[in-house]
Design a protein around this motif. Structure first.
Motif, PDB file in Angstrom:
ATOM      1  N   VAL A 265       0.844  -1.190   0.000  1.00 34.80           N
ATOM      2  CA  VAL A 265       0.000   0.000   0.000  1.00 34.80           C
ATOM      3  C   VAL A 265       0.882   1.243   0.000  1.00 34.80           C
ATOM      4  O   VAL A 265       1.809   1.368   0.829  1.00 34.80           O
ATOM      5  CB  VAL A 265      -0.930   0.023   1.232  1.00 34.80           C
ATOM      6  N   ALA A 266       0.573   2.158  -0.935  1.00 30.90           N
ATOM      7  CA  ALA A 266       1.233   3.465  -0.931  1.00 30.90           C
ATOM      8  C   ALA A 266       0.485   4.342   0.076  1.00 30.90           C
ATOM      9  O   ALA A 266      -0.580   4.879  -0.217  1.00 30.90           O
ATOM     10  CB  ALA A 266       1.200   4.084  -2.324  1.00 30.90           C
ATOM     11  N   ASP A 267       1.064   4.435   1.271  1.00 28.22           N
ATOM     12  CA  ASP A 267       0.464   5.201   2.373  1.00 28.22           C
ATOM     13  C   ASP A 267       0.868   6.664   2.177  1.00 28.22           C
ATOM     14  O   ASP A 267       1.804   7.166   2.806  1.00 28.22           O
ATOM     15  CB  ASP A 267       0.975   4.633   3.695  1.00 28.22           C
ATOM     16  N   SER A 268       0.141   7.338   1.296  1.00 30.79           N
ATOM     17  CA  SER A 268       0.587   8.626   0.757  1.00 30.79           C
ATOM     18  C   SER A 268       0.856   9.657   1.846  1.00 30.79           C
ATOM     19  O   SER A 268       1.901  10.310   1.874  1.00 30.79           O
ATOM     20  CB  SER A 268      -0.453   9.174  -0.226  1.00 30.79           C
ATOM     21  N   GLY A 269      -0.110   9.834   2.748  1.00 26.05           N
ATOM     22  CA  GLY A 269       0.037  10.880   3.759  1.00 26.05           C
ATOM     23  C   GLY A 269       1.123  10.611   4.761  1.00 26.05           C
ATOM     24  O   GLY A 269       1.604  11.545   5.418  1.00 26.05           O
ATOM     25  N   GLY A 298       4.811  11.816  -0.491  1.00 28.51           N
ATOM     26  CA  GLY A 298       3.447  11.536  -0.918  1.00 28.51           C
ATOM     27  C   GLY A 298       3.339  10.531  -2.037  1.00 28.51           C
ATOM     28  O   GLY A 298       2.733  10.818  -3.079  1.00 28.51           O
ATOM     29  N   PRO A 299       3.872   9.326  -1.911  1.00 26.75           N
ATOM     30  CA  PRO A 299       3.790   8.335  -2.995  1.00 26.75           C
ATOM     31  C   PRO A 299       2.337   7.989  -3.297  1.00 26.75           C
ATOM     32  O   PRO A 299       1.549   7.713  -2.386  1.00 26.75           O
ATOM     33  CB  PRO A 299       4.555   7.131  -2.421  1.00 26.75           C
ATOM     34  N   GLN A 300       1.969   7.993  -4.586  1.00 27.55           N
ATOM     35  CA  GLN A 300       0.575   7.816  -4.976  1.00 27.55           C
ATOM     36  C   GLN A 300       0.225   6.409  -5.467  1.00 27.55           C
ATOM     37  O   GLN A 300      -0.944   6.058  -5.506  1.00 27.55           O
ATOM     38  CB  GLN A 300       0.223   8.822  -6.074  1.00 27.55           C
ATOM     39  N   ASP A 301       1.229   5.630  -5.858  1.00 28.24           N
ATOM     40  CA  ASP A 301       0.875   4.300  -6.380  1.00 28.24           C
ATOM     41  C   ASP A 301       2.043   3.354  -6.192  1.00 28.24           C
ATOM     42  O   ASP A 301       3.210   3.779  -6.027  1.00 28.24           O
ATOM     43  CB  ASP A 301       0.496   4.385  -7.861  1.00 28.24           C
ATOM     44  N   VAL A 302       1.735   2.063  -6.229  1.00 26.99           N
ATOM     45  CA  VAL A 302       2.745   1.028  -6.040  1.00 26.99           C
ATOM     46  C   VAL A 302       2.339  -0.177  -6.881  1.00 26.99           C
ATOM     47  O   VAL A 302       1.151  -0.470  -7.044  1.00 26.99           O
ATOM     48  CB  VAL A 302       2.874   0.649  -4.545  1.00 26.99           C
ATOM     49  N   ALA A 303       3.326  -0.855  -7.458  1.00 28.11           N
ATOM     50  CA  ALA A 303       3.070  -2.047  -8.263  1.00 28.11           C
ATOM     51  C   ALA A 303       4.204  -3.032  -8.065  1.00 28.11           C
ATOM     52  O   ALA A 303       5.340  -2.643  -7.764  1.00 28.11           O
ATOM     53  CB  ALA A 303       2.941  -1.672  -9.736  1.00 28.11           C
TER      54      ALA A 303
END
Length: 629
Positions: A265-269, A298-303
């Motif tokens: 999970v990209a835990d953005s905050g 602030g990472p928004q996505d992960v793959a």
């Protein structure tokens, strides 16, 4: 910042649609998790490489918001403010790009998510145009579907996109608070979700991922949780709450799954990546806010790719980071042996197990024998003097544990220092009592204690005496000796003790009478000089209260003759015929060994007449001094 760009809509939905784009929810506050008894160790997730800087050139990024991989491990990045998608190999080498600006076929206004099917077709969502665009593996536009609205196949903020094993396409419909499912040709299949916080409800969902069993994972961004569904949309489970602790989220933006069923999970905050099992069991957290390797903004996505590598759209830093997920056995490392100088009854020491490694979240327990000292990767303890063998046990949430020991030696190698109590030098009056004020030894380990004195002071004999103070602490460290000088002094004069007699001479026939010291002095006392006696007394002066040759005294001279040894004096028996008698005053003195002088006086008188009584002393009128010191 570029990722805060807003674009005005001109279609009929402009008043009713509130677009929530993944690239616009980067949190400005980032919390760092600090645990007292457990520390997240980055052994199973580790930094490998990174690429990208801010810009529009090939390999540069303008707000990367979506990221996906294909079966060959190639990486696709959707740029929210770059109006394009870029393709890279597994190590970040630029391969191609596609997309043109605008709401046109093959064009983007705000690309948000990207996914690749088993045939290599690429699907890109656009949060502004509310469309899904399909491209072949070369980036050639194939088709598009969607548009703004709330009906089936319409979107209000098309966000995350994912592909299942049958190449069905799933899209997060952010502002409709739902997920929609389509065929690869864009034909609507089903939808689920509504606005809310209950099971299967959403609050601005964004990221999507599908595991090897076609389970669907949704980043329920506004509810700060992950929800899991079957491919038909049946609710299975959920995890996460708002916060910065392990398993908590602050606006989770993206979600990914690997072939082993691990969920990322990209835990953005919170500017980090968290990993979980497929049922939501927390495994570990990786990253903090920053611009360094393994740090995020602030990472928004992960793959994840087929080999277990993790790729992160590090949105605020305009780059992609590649992470590894190798499983690492737990190895406890209690740090090097320490020798710490004693600082009192207890000495503070920091135990450091941060060099320990292992997959998952590591917990640390420190023991001395059977006594638990505390928990934590680092631990501050207070230990007494001596050698302490301390055992660190490290356990992993992923399973396994290991022990390591460290010897902490609290050593006392510093000698005490001696401080004199009272003055130095010290003065003591002869023949009094000397009380040694002593000295204090101050030791960093043993504290303060009395020093030991050696040497004597004879208070009856004047002179300089030396008192030496020594001290050793319990560890045998000897202090430098300190000396005190004690000066015994004699400043008190002796005492001449008279017998109290007052002698007289009659008749006044002008003859000499001899008077000796012993006629008047009974004894001499001195507290310090015991050698003094009557024999030490001398006559230093004799006075007469009449002049030497006055009227009616027989016309004589040399009325006073002090002997050469000053032990006697000759006095003439005469007085003035018309006076009140003559008074001779004899002054005696004695000097002790320290030079202190004592004096005393006695009188001899010649009366005016035989029956007139003692003469009256009218003060010195004639003086003779002795010659003895």
């Amino acid at each position: 910042m570029r990722h805060t760009r807003f674009i005005r809509r001109t279609d009929s939905h402009s008043e009713s649609i509130s677009i929530k784009r993944r690239r616009l929810i980067i949190a400005t506050g980032v919390a760092t998790v600090l645990l007292a008894s457990a520390a997240v160790v980055l052994a199973s997730i580790s930094f490998i490489t990174k690429w990208g800087t801010s810009g529009t050139a090939d390999g540069q990024f303008s707000t990367p918001t979506g990221i996906g991989t294909d079966t060959a491990g190639n990486v696709y990045v959707a740029e929210g403010n770059g109006n394009r998608v870029q393709k890279f190999d597994n190590n970040g080498t630029f391969l191609l790009k596609f997309g043109i600006p605008g709401d046109v076929p093959g064009g983007f206004v705000s690309p948000s998510g990207v996914a690749v099917d088993s045939a290599g077709n690429i699907y890109v969502t656009d949060a502004f145009t509310d469309r899904v665009s399909k491209f072949n593996s070369a980036g050639t536009f194939q088709l598009t579907w969607g548009g703004s609205g709330s009906g089936n196949g319409k979107f209000l903020g098309a966000s995350g996109v994912a592909i299942d094993s049958a190449n069905n396409v799933y899209v997060s419909d952010t502002n409709n608070h739902r997920v929609q499912k389509f065929t690869a040709a864009g034909v609507f299949i089903t939808a689920w979700g509504s606005s809310g916080s209950g099971n299967g409800q959403f609050n601005g969902p964004q990221g999507l991922a599908i595991d090897s069993s076609d389970n669907v994972y949704v980043a329920d961004t506004g509810n700060n949780r992950i929800q899991k569904f079957t491919s038909a949309g049946a609710y299975t489970t959920q995890w996460g709450t708002a916060g910065s602790g392990n398993g908590q989220f602050t606006s989770p933006g993206g979600v990914g799954a690997d072939l082993l069923g691990n969920i990322f999970v990209a835990d953005s905050g919170n500017s980090r990546i968290q990993s979980f099992s497929s049922t939501g069991t927390f495994q570990e957290a990786f990253g903090t806010s920053g611009t360094g390797d393994g740090e995020f903004s602030g990472p928004q996505d992960v793959a994840a790719d087929p080999t277990g590598n993790i790729f992160v759209a590090d949105t605020g830093n305009d780059r992609v980071q590649k992470l590894g997920t190798a499983t690492v056995a737990v190895v406890a490392n209690a740090g090097p042996d320490q020798t710490v100088e004693c600082a009192g009854s207890l000495t503070g020491v920091t135990l450091d197990g941060t060099a320990s490694t292992g997959s998952g979240t590591l917990t640390y327990t420190w023991k001395e024998g059977a006594t638990v000292l505390g928990n934590g990767a680092t631990l501050n303890v207070s230990l007494p003097l001596g050698v302490h063998t301390i055992t660190l046990t490290v356990s992993s949430s992923a399973g396994g544990s290991d022990d390591d020991t460290v010897d902490i030696t609290i050593a006392d190698t510093v000698a005490p220092t001696i401080v004199l109590n009272g003055p130095n030098p010290m003065t003591v009056e002869c023949h009094t009592t000397f009380v040694d004020p002593g000295a204090t030894a101050n030791d960093g380990c043993a504290g303060s204690f009395a020093a030991t004195a050696s040497g004597t002071v004879n208070v009856d004999v004047p002179g300089a005496y030396l008192i030496t103070y020594n001290a050793s602490d319990p560890s045998g460290n000897a202090a430098a000796p300190v000396n005190r000088t004690v000066n015994v002094v004699d400043t008190t004069a002796p005492t001449i003790n008279l017998n109290g007699q007052t002698l007289s001479m009659w008749p006044p026939n002008h003859n000499y009478h001899i008077f000796n010291v012993t006629d008047f002095v009974d004894s001499v006392t001195d507290g310090c000089d015991t050698s003094l006696g009557v024999g030490s007394v001398v006559i230093t002066r004799v006075t007469s209260d009449e002049v030497e040759n006055g009227s009616g005294d027989g016309n004589t001279s040399n009325d006073i003759v002090i002997a050469g040894d000053c032990k006697s004096v000759q006095l003439r028996a005469e007085r003035a015929g018309s006076g009140d008698g003559r008074v001779y005053t004899i002054t005696f003195s004695v000097t002790d060994a320290s030079g202190n002088v004592a004096t005393a006086t006695a009188t001899v008188f010649v009366p005016q007449s035989q029956n007139s009584g003692p003469a009256i002393d009218s003060g010195p009128h004639y003086t003779v001094n002795g010659t003895c010191p």
